[in-house]
Design a protein around this motif. Sequence first.
Motif, PDB file in Angstrom:
ATOM      1  N   GLY A  82    -111.600 -78.372 109.756  1.00 64.83           N
ATOM      2  CA  GLY A  82    -111.849 -79.779 109.447  1.00 64.83           C
ATOM      3  C   GLY A  82    -111.312 -80.166 108.083  1.00 64.83           C
ATOM      4  N   ILE A  83    -111.491 -79.283 107.095  1.00 61.54           N
ATOM      5  CA  ILE A  83    -110.998 -79.547 105.743  1.00 61.54           C
ATOM      6  C   ILE A  83    -109.471 -79.617 105.733  1.00 61.54           C
ATOM      7  N   ILE A  84    -108.836 -78.655 106.420  1.00 68.18           N
ATOM      8  CA  ILE A  84    -107.369 -78.631 106.500  1.00 68.18           C
ATOM      9  C   ILE A  84    -106.860 -79.890 107.199  1.00 68.18           C
ATOM     10  N   PHE A  85    -107.502 -80.267 108.295  1.00 74.66           N
ATOM     11  CA  PHE A  85    -107.120 -81.464 109.038  1.00 74.66           C
ATOM     12  C   PHE A  85    -107.234 -82.710 108.164  1.00 74.66           C
ATOM     13  N   PHE A  86    -108.310 -82.778 107.374  1.00 73.24           N
ATOM     14  CA  PHE A  86    -108.555 -83.965 106.552  1.00 73.24           C
ATOM     15  C   PHE A  86    -107.468 -84.115 105.486  1.00 73.24           C
ATOM     16  N   ILE A  87    -107.142 -83.017 104.814  1.00 70.18           N
ATOM     17  CA  ILE A  87    -106.106 -83.050 103.770  1.00 70.18           C
ATOM     18  C   ILE A  87    -104.762 -83.463 104.370  1.00 70.18           C
ATOM     19  N   MET A  88    -104.433 -82.867 105.523  1.00 68.54           N
ATOM     20  CA  MET A  88    -103.174 -83.185 106.187  1.00 68.54           C
ATOM     21  C   MET A  88    -103.167 -84.634 106.667  1.00 68.54           C
ATOM     22  N   GLY A  89    -104.294 -85.086 107.219  1.00 61.62           N
ATOM     23  CA  GLY A  89    -104.407 -86.465 107.689  1.00 61.62           C
ATOM     24  C   GLY A  89    -104.265 -87.460 106.557  1.00 61.62           C
ATOM     25  N   PHE A  90    -104.816 -87.126 105.393  1.00 65.30           N
ATOM     26  CA  PHE A  90    -104.711 -88.008 104.222  1.00 65.30           C
ATOM     27  C   PHE A  90    -103.260 -88.128 103.765  1.00 65.30           C
ATOM     28  N   ASP A  91    -102.536 -87.012 103.776  1.00 66.53           N
ATOM     29  CA  ASP A  91    -101.108 -87.030 103.414  1.00 66.53           C
ATOM     30  C   ASP A  91    -100.302 -87.868 104.404  1.00 66.53           C
ATOM     31  N   LEU A  92    -100.630 -87.733 105.692  1.00 62.96           N
ATOM     32  CA  LEU A  92     -99.942 -88.525 106.711  1.00 62.96           C
ATOM     33  C   LEU A  92    -100.250 -90.011 106.549  1.00 62.96           C
ATOM     34  N   LEU A  93    -101.495 -90.327 106.215  1.00 61.10           N
ATOM     35  CA  LEU A  93    -101.917 -91.716 106.031  1.00 61.10           C
ATOM     36  C   LEU A  93    -101.158 -92.370 104.879  1.00 61.10           C
ATOM     37  N   GLN A  94    -100.862 -91.580 103.849  1.00 62.18           N
ATOM     38  CA  GLN A  94    -100.106 -92.081 102.702  1.00 62.18           C
ATOM     39  C   GLN A  94     -98.597 -92.059 102.957  1.00 62.18           C
ATOM     40  N   ALA A  95     -98.207 -91.542 104.123  1.00 59.87           N
ATOM     41  CA  ALA A  95     -96.781 -91.419 104.495  1.00 59.87           C
ATOM     42  C   ALA A  95     -96.016 -90.617 103.469  1.00 59.87           C
ATOM     43  N   ARG A  96     -96.670 -89.626 102.880  1.00 55.77           N
ATOM     44  CA  ARG A  96     -96.035 -88.834 101.828  1.00 55.77           C
ATOM     45  C   ARG A  96     -94.921 -87.954 102.357  1.00 55.77           C
ATOM     46  N   ILE A  97     -95.102 -87.441 103.570  1.00 52.17           N
ATOM     47  CA  ILE A  97     -94.135 -86.491 104.116  1.00 52.17           C
ATOM     48  C   ILE A  97     -92.756 -87.124 104.257  1.00 52.17           C
ATOM     49  N   SER A  98     -92.701 -88.387 104.666  1.00 51.34           N
ATOM     50  CA  SER A  98     -91.415 -89.035 104.876  1.00 51.34           C
ATOM     51  C   SER A  98     -90.692 -89.317 103.568  1.00 51.34           C
ATOM     52  N   LYS A  99     -91.405 -89.280 102.460  1.00 53.32           N
ATOM     53  CA  LYS A  99     -90.798 -89.590 101.176  1.00 53.32           C
ATOM     54  C   LYS A  99     -90.249 -88.363 100.469  1.00 53.32           C
ATOM     55  N   ILE A 100     -90.522 -87.198 101.011  1.00 54.30           N
ATOM     56  CA  ILE A 100     -90.088 -85.968 100.363  1.00 54.30           C
ATOM     57  C   ILE A 100     -88.595 -85.752 100.614  1.00 54.30           C
ATOM     58  N   LYS A 101     -87.830 -85.642  99.538  1.00 61.45           N
ATOM     59  CA  LYS A 101     -86.405 -85.349  99.640  1.00 61.45           C
ATOM     60  C   LYS A 101     -86.207 -83.894  99.252  1.00 61.45           C
ATOM     61  N   ILE A 189    -106.218 -90.927 112.639  1.00 61.01           N
ATOM     62  CA  ILE A 189    -106.853 -90.224 113.760  1.00 61.01           C
ATOM     63  C   ILE A 189    -107.225 -88.801 113.361  1.00 61.01           C
ATOM     64  N   MET A 190    -106.313 -88.122 112.644  1.00 56.80           N
ATOM     65  CA  MET A 190    -106.575 -86.737 112.244  1.00 56.80           C
ATOM     66  C   MET A 190    -107.733 -86.633 111.261  1.00 56.80           C
ATOM     67  N   MET A 191    -107.887 -87.645 110.403  1.00 56.16           N
ATOM     68  CA  MET A 191    -109.019 -87.647 109.474  1.00 56.16           C
ATOM     69  C   MET A 191    -110.336 -87.802 110.229  1.00 56.16           C
ATOM     70  N   VAL A 192    -110.313 -88.604 111.292  1.00 58.83           N
ATOM     71  CA  VAL A 192    -111.512 -88.766 112.129  1.00 58.83           C
ATOM     72  C   VAL A 192    -111.823 -87.453 112.843  1.00 58.83           C
ATOM     73  N   PHE A 197    -114.711 -82.199 113.419  1.00 54.48           N
ATOM     74  CA  PHE A 197    -114.599 -80.752 113.304  1.00 54.48           C
ATOM     75  C   PHE A 197    -115.568 -80.212 112.267  1.00 54.48           C
ATOM     76  N   PHE A 198    -115.547 -80.849 111.104  1.00 55.13           N
ATOM     77  CA  PHE A 198    -116.346 -80.387 109.967  1.00 55.13           C
ATOM     78  C   PHE A 198    -117.834 -80.388 110.288  1.00 55.13           C
ATOM     79  N   PHE A 199    -118.316 -81.504 110.810  1.00 57.31           N
ATOM     80  CA  PHE A 199    -119.753 -81.617 111.075  1.00 57.31           C
ATOM     81  C   PHE A 199    -120.183 -80.844 112.324  1.00 57.31           C
ATOM     82  N   ALA A 200    -119.236 -80.652 113.271  1.00 57.54           N
ATOM     83  CA  ALA A 200    -119.538 -79.825 114.448  1.00 57.54           C
ATOM     84  C   ALA A 200    -119.778 -78.377 114.032  1.00 57.54           C
ATOM     85  N   GLY A 201    -119.086 -77.946 112.983  1.00 60.21           N
ATOM     86  CA  GLY A 201    -119.295 -76.596 112.465  1.00 60.21           C
ATOM     87  C   GLY A 201    -120.442 -76.519 111.482  1.00 60.21           C
ATOM     88  N   LEU A 202    -120.613 -77.573 110.693  1.00 57.70           N
ATOM     89  CA  LEU A 202    -121.645 -77.568 109.647  1.00 57.70           C
ATOM     90  C   LEU A 202    -123.055 -77.669 110.221  1.00 57.70           C
TER      91      LEU A 202
END
Length: 216
Positions: A82-101, A189-192, A197-202
């Motif tokens: 859940g933590i990994i998904f959240f971090i990745m989802g946040f990066d996707l939400l900011q569209a950071r990946i597309s800006k990386i050269k 969606i991934m952040m959701v 995931f996080f609370f299902a495990g917690l």
Amino acid sequence: MNHELFTIAVLYFTSFFAIINPLGVMPVFMTMTADLTDKQRRKTALKAVFTAFITLLLFAFSGQLMFRFFGISVDGFRVVGGIIFFIMGFDLLQARISKIKMDEEMVKKYVDDISVTPLGIPIIAGPGAITNAIVLMEDSAHLSLKFILILTIIFTLGLTYVVLLGAGKIGKLLGETGNKITMKLMGLIMMVIAVEFFFAGLKPILQSIFQITPVS
């Protein structure tokens, strides 16, 4: 007997296909590899699927032993996933990946990084798939059933690889603007999913700590 083995193989396949959900993996793969060439995208997909295969195989044969030795629980996997998904989802939400050269060396490192985590683990080989592999291997009393299980994992991941290869064509159809919109949507969606995931495990962990009996 052959009919029985076929039925078991179908049950194994449907369980893995539903849990891994290749069609659900595809949009994430598509957004994370939007700036890669077709060759780099194929390499990423192959490494991610191979990583997932090794992971599932490893846990299938030694999962319970590893869990007991390291004191790991499936719920712990869900929390970390859940933590990994959240971090990745946040990066996707900011569209950071597309800006990386990236230069050629950076691209190689990027492909290696995302192939293992988060694509291979925990997106393809997540807590559900790992648990399913462990349980089905324990239930497979005969060698023939274990062999069918391994073939089922290979077949499911093979289909996943084929689906991921189709993501490149979809990405080209969407274009840069479409990819960015898809990226932000998938990030949300991934952040959701991450929170679920996080609370299902917690929840079970807290219930165990405070000795709370789950309500049926």
